[in-house]
Design a protein around this motif. Structure first.
Motif, PDB file in Angstrom:
ATOM      1  N   CYS A   1       0.827  -1.210   0.000  1.00  0.00           N
ATOM      2  CA  CYS A   1       0.000   0.000   0.000  1.00  0.00           C
ATOM      3  C   CYS A   1       0.864   1.263   0.000  1.00  0.00           C
ATOM      4  CB  CYS A   1      -0.903  -0.021   1.233  1.00  0.00           C
ATOM      5  SG  CYS A   1      -1.960   1.427   1.396  1.00  0.00           S
TER       6      CYS A   1
ATOM      7  N   ASP B   1      -0.094   4.120   1.045  1.00  0.00           N
ATOM      8  CA  ASP B   1      -0.393   4.922   2.233  1.00  0.00           C
ATOM      9  C   ASP B   1       0.193   4.340   3.517  1.00  0.00           C
ATOM     10  OD1 ASP B   1      -1.748   6.585   0.517  1.00  0.00           O
ATOM     11  OD2 ASP B   1      -3.741   6.000   1.197  1.00  0.00           O
ATOM     12  N   CYS B   2      -0.058   3.072   3.770  1.00  0.00           N
ATOM     13  CA  CYS B   2       0.352   2.494   5.056  1.00  0.00           C
ATOM     14  C   CYS B   2       1.530   1.527   4.958  1.00  0.00           C
ATOM     15  CB  CYS B   2      -0.835   1.802   5.733  1.00  0.00           C
ATOM     16  SG  CYS B   2      -1.349   0.269   4.920  1.00  0.00           S
TER      17      CYS B   2
ATOM     18  N   GLU C   1       1.447  -1.625   4.208  1.00  0.00           N
ATOM     19  CA  GLU C   1       1.061  -3.026   4.404  1.00  0.00           C
ATOM     20  C   GLU C   1       0.956  -3.737   3.046  1.00  0.00           C
ATOM     21  OE1 GLU C   1       0.485  -4.806   7.297  1.00  0.00           O
ATOM     22  OE2 GLU C   1       1.309  -3.025   8.288  1.00  0.00           O
TER      23      GLU C   1
ATOM     24  N   ARG D   1      -3.578   0.972  -3.112  1.00  0.00           N
ATOM     25  CA  ARG D   1      -3.871   1.003  -1.676  1.00  0.00           C
ATOM     26  C   ARG D   1      -4.490  -0.320  -1.235  1.00  0.00           C
ATOM     27  NH1 ARG D   1      -6.593   6.380  -2.856  1.00  0.00           N
ATOM     28  NH2 ARG D   1      -5.087   7.944  -2.165  1.00  0.00           N
TER      29      ARG D   1
ATOM     30  N   CYS E   1      -7.181   1.490   3.468  1.00  0.00           N
ATOM     31  CA  CYS E   1      -6.751   2.824   3.037  1.00  0.00           C
ATOM     32  C   CYS E   1      -7.597   3.329   1.870  1.00  0.00           C
ATOM     33  CB  CYS E   1      -5.270   2.815   2.666  1.00  0.00           C
ATOM     34  SG  CYS E   1      -4.182   2.615   4.099  1.00  0.00           S
TER      35      CYS E   1
END
Length: 71
Positions: A36, A38-39, A41, A56, A60
């Motif tokens: 992802c 954003d995060c 993961e 994402r 997210c």
């Protein structure tokens, strides 16, 4: 066919073209990311196959869509 019919036909054409362009522009191109944006993961393989070009994870993406809608 009178001028009003032609105007309605033209309006429908431009509306359809605009919607198609907007839909195409909102779809990511290329291969899905493995992690992802954003995060960080890992993005599950099932999601990458179901949503080609995704960037994402599901959480997210859901958050981004809620934020975009102002929720």
């Amino acid at each position: 066919m009178d001028e009003f019919d032609r105007a309605q036909e033209q309006e429908a054409f431009y509306l359809a073209a605009s919607l198609a362009a907007q839909t195409a522009a909102s779809r990511p191109l290329g291969a899905s990311l493995t992690h992802c944006d954003d995060c960080g993961e890992a993005i599950p393989e099932d999601r990458r196959r179901a949503a080609p070009g995704c960037t994402r994870c599901m959480d997210c993406q859901a958050y981004a869509e809620r934020k975009r809608r102002g929720l």
